[in-house]
Every structure is written in C-alpha cells, then in structure tokens.
Design a protein around this motif. Sequence first.
Motif, PDB file in Angstrom:
ATOM      1  N   LEU A   1     -11.976   1.085  -6.671  1.00  0.00           N
ATOM      2  CA  LEU A   1     -13.099   1.846  -7.609  1.00  0.00           C
ATOM      3  C   LEU A   1     -13.602   0.720  -8.385  1.00  0.00           C
ATOM      4  O   LEU A   1     -13.312  -0.313  -8.520  1.00  0.00           O
ATOM      5  N   PRO A   2     -14.908   0.954  -8.616  1.00  0.00           N
ATOM      6  CA  PRO A   2     -15.604   0.112  -9.585  1.00  0.00           C
ATOM      7  C   PRO A   2     -14.985   0.259 -11.146  1.00  0.00           C
ATOM      8  O   PRO A   2     -14.319   1.201 -11.192  1.00  0.00           O
ATOM      9  N   GLY A   3     -15.186  -0.590 -11.943  1.00  0.00           N
ATOM     10  CA  GLY A   3     -14.380  -0.510 -13.038  1.00  0.00           C
ATOM     11  C   GLY A   3     -13.304  -1.613 -13.226  1.00  0.00           C
ATOM     12  O   GLY A   3     -12.983  -2.381 -12.505  1.00  0.00           O
TER      13      GLY A   3
ATOM     14  N   LEU B   1      -7.194   2.025  -3.815  1.00  0.00           N
ATOM     15  CA  LEU B   1      -6.438   0.689  -3.542  1.00  0.00           C
ATOM     16  C   LEU B   1      -5.906   0.888  -2.193  1.00  0.00           C
ATOM     17  O   LEU B   1      -6.096  -0.038  -1.211  1.00  0.00           O
ATOM     18  N   ALA B   2      -4.806   1.657  -1.814  1.00  0.00           N
ATOM     19  CA  ALA B   2      -4.051   1.741  -0.798  1.00  0.00           C
ATOM     20  C   ALA B   2      -4.848   2.174   0.259  1.00  0.00           C
ATOM     21  O   ALA B   2      -4.496   1.728   1.412  1.00  0.00           O
TER      22      ALA B   2
ATOM     23  N   PRO C   1       0.797  -1.187   0.017  1.00  0.00           N
ATOM     24  CA  PRO C   1       0.101   0.071  -0.097  1.00  0.00           C
ATOM     25  C   PRO C   1       0.848   1.195  -0.067  1.00  0.00           C
ATOM     26  O   PRO C   1       0.283   2.025  -0.379  1.00  0.00           O
ATOM     27  N   VAL C   2       2.222   1.091   0.504  1.00  0.00           N
ATOM     28  CA  VAL C   2       3.028   2.397   0.637  1.00  0.00           C
ATOM     29  C   VAL C   2       3.394   2.938  -0.783  1.00  0.00           C
ATOM     30  O   VAL C   2       3.306   3.988  -1.350  1.00  0.00           O
TER      31      VAL C   2
ATOM     32  N   SER D   1      -3.971   6.434 -11.310  1.00  0.00           N
ATOM     33  CA  SER D   1      -3.320   7.237  -9.753  1.00  0.00           C
ATOM     34  C   SER D   1      -4.551   7.306  -9.008  1.00  0.00           C
ATOM     35  O   SER D   1      -4.321   6.755  -7.968  1.00  0.00           O
ATOM     36  N   ILE D   2      -5.702   7.675  -9.264  1.00  0.00           N
ATOM     37  CA  ILE D   2      -6.803   7.523  -8.275  1.00  0.00           C
ATOM     38  C   ILE D   2      -7.244   6.184  -7.970  1.00  0.00           C
ATOM     39  O   ILE D   2      -7.605   5.910  -6.954  1.00  0.00           O
ATOM     40  N   SER D   3      -7.187   5.354  -8.972  1.00  0.00           N
ATOM     41  CA  SER D   3      -7.428   3.844  -8.513  1.00  0.00           C
ATOM     42  C   SER D   3      -6.584   3.197  -7.608  1.00  0.00           C
ATOM     43  O   SER D   3      -6.720   2.465  -6.814  1.00  0.00           O
ATOM     44  N   MET D   4      -5.018   3.903  -7.943  1.00  0.00           N
ATOM     45  CA  MET D   4      -4.041   3.105  -6.785  1.00  0.00           C
ATOM     46  C   MET D   4      -4.121   3.611  -5.589  1.00  0.00           C
ATOM     47  O   MET D   4      -4.010   3.141  -4.354  1.00  0.00           O
TER      48      MET D   4
END
Length: 141
Positions: free
Chosen positions: A94-96, A88-89, A29-30, A82-85
């Motif tokens: 996110l959906p998709g 996740l962190a 996650p980092v 980046s937003i998805s990562m």
Amino acid sequence: MSRRRATILLHWSAQVLLLLSLASGLENPVLAGLFGCTGIALVALALVFGLMNGPGPKLEGALRRAHPWLSRLMYALLGWTSISMLALAFGRPLPGPEPRTLMITLFAAAALHGIFHLWRHTTLGDGALRRITPKSIHGML
C-alpha cells in the motif's frame, strides 16, 4: 465458540504473530498473511459486536474518559497494519508508511497497552488481566 473466547484467541494470536513477523523481517508471506487475517478478524469482531473492554469501575478521571478512544485507536492501528500486511503478502504494498513501520508502531502501542493493563490489574485491583486471559491462567493472576 463464544465471543469472549474468540476475542481472547485472536488477541493473543495477533500478539504472537506480530512478534514472529517482526522477528522474521517481514520476509515470510505466510506469517504476514496469518497476521493480517488474524488482525482483520479481531477488528471485524469488534466492529460487528462492539468492544468488549471497558474502563472498569476503579479507573477515574482523564484515563476513564480516554479509555474508549484509546481502544478505538488500537483497533484502528491493528486494522491498518493488518491490511498493510495482507497487501504485502499478496505482493501489492500500500502507499503510505511501510508495513515494517506500522508493525513497529503497533508493537510499541501494544507494549504500552500491556503496561497499562498490568498497572490496572496490580494497582487498581480491577481484574483487568482476567478479562483477556484464558480461565486456566486466572489462578496465576
């Protein structure tokens, strides 16, 4: 720090973090958070101050017309990934498409991006690599 230096630093940091995140299997996650923040910062810099790249004087025809749109597409893909990562962190995917799918897509697009700029630098001789590399490396180009 100048806009150029910030763009160069964020560009290469995003590339290294992309590779490290893919190699770690997205389990760290980092790394996911660092990549997400770096990518968002690069996209924010481009949104606030505009893109620093251009087709160059020697690029002609369809590639010249497509260049700004391909740049925008790369930034959009970087922002989405980046937003998805970041999601996740924080444990809120996110959906998709899965973050790994986005990372692989971004890696493939980045590889094509790099090949294109190597071609521009070597075949067209327009100094495309000098724009995004630190000045300390320019002697090797």
